[in-house]
Design a protein around this motif. Sequence first.
Motif: not given
Lengths: 301, 280
Positions: B133, B136, B139, B144
């Motif tokens: 979170l 990356s 998202t 995810i």
Amino acid sequence: MTPLLELQNLSKNYGKIRAVDRLSIKIEKGNVYGLLGPNGSGKSTTLGMVLNVVNPSSGSFQWFGGTLNVHQALKRIGAIIERPNFYPYMTAMQNLKLVCTIKQCPYEQVEEKLKLVELWDRRDSNFSTYSLGMKQRLAIASALVNDPELLILDEPTNGLDPKGIHQIRALITKIANQGTTVLLASHLLDEVEKVCSHVIVLKNGVKYYEGAVDELTHSQGFFELAAPNLKLLESILVQLNLFETIKLNSDKITAYPKAAIAPEVLNQKLAEKKIYLSALNFKKKTLEEQFLELTDNPNNT
Amino acid sequence: MIRLLKIEWTKLYHNKISRILIACYFLLITFIAFIAAIKIEVGPIKFHLAEQGIFNFPYIWHFNTFIIGYMKVFFAIIIVSMAASEYSYKTLKQNLIDGLSKKEVLLSKIYTMLAFIVASTLFTFMTSLVLGLIFSDYTEISIIFSDLEYLVAYAIKLFGFFSFCLFLGIWIKRAAFALGFLIVWQMAEGISYGLMKWQLSDWIPGLTAEHVFQFFPLNAMSNLIKEPFTRLSGIQNIAKQVGETFDKDYGFDLTSSLVVLGWSFVFLWATYRLLQKRDL
């Protein structure tokens, strides 16, 4: 009444060696048993089998009449075998609580039992810091923590100093007097004679004798006699035909009666024969003498 | 089950060394985040690991389970010593006399093992989720939570490895020797792979070393999560420049999972037989 523990033809072979040979024993409630035998006679192996740590080669045993499987039954008894085994990095208190969790009994007894074996003041010391006597006492506390119906003790005084031996013996007597059934394995005969009501004698894995201690020691009393004329006394004793063996020593005669005979009766009979004794000793054999006699005679089973 | 877990936990918790090892294990998992801070600046060359895309979803699941997988060595020590110490302290004998059945002895160890696997997998999940979170580039929820099978592979890998450790601890009865055996076994697998690669196809045509090697326990465990480095775009770019391409399948490998689960069963069953057969 169902016996607490019953063994039927229980045997254990280690390769070619037969450590326990078709052993059948009954342990009844309320008695204090001594399991006697020289080193290597199969005492510990026998206890190992009923305690689920040695696999029997043949035969069977039942706890509480076979109503419980072995590990359930073991939760209701207490046992220490050979050396005390605890987690060295845990304190006495922690070790006993762990035992309680395994036995599924409440922790409440822990305090009482630690006080009984006089370890309460050291309850928070690690087991590894204990002396051998203390370890042995902790083992007894652990065996008692569930108020067992049967207490099994294998050589509980092994390796202890005289004071330690005395403490442990006093404890065993105390526990036995409270009515707990005890099975005490030992090669120390006076120990067994002092606390046990029954004995089981093992040699080379074979049962030589099973019965009350009294019967074993009483039944075979013997006389030590002396008179001014020992030769004459001997011939009269032979005439009376009451004795199995008569041994003439330098200053006395040792005579083993065929059947029980009271000293006063013997005295009277000899007086009737005009023999007046200078000494009359009625002796009971000690358990040790009995034991040696039993185990030394290869034909005696 | 709670009782058995409690028994085993008491034994572990009061042991200083295993307490430290357990703490280290979970701390290390947490500290994997610090990898993100690796920045190398040598003159004009700037390298920031977090910017290489290793924390991108869903790649992070692959990368983190692979890296954290190495930490299992810490746990190997705990599992082996928790098994072997019962013999060296002779407390196995005492536990049995106190009324634990042999099955319960084994179950208490297996439950503890499973509890640690669950905890470790959750920890890995949380750490990766947080790192992802933060770093990356993608998202979206669907991205995810894709490729989560790496966590399943991770759990299976741990289960297989710990089962092997438990077996070695009980079988060898000495923690140090059991760990030594583990290392020797790892080398033996490598050597036998080399030998097979060299000769096997000559003996049995059509059979390659890889065919056999995939059934070796430790190799199957490492096949569960393949190395993630050649998947990185940076590395692939370099490879392309030198004319090399990686066409590996990095996904969840069902064969390896089954092999590992099969071995786990064999190890645990063998452990149970050992407990049953041995006289104490």
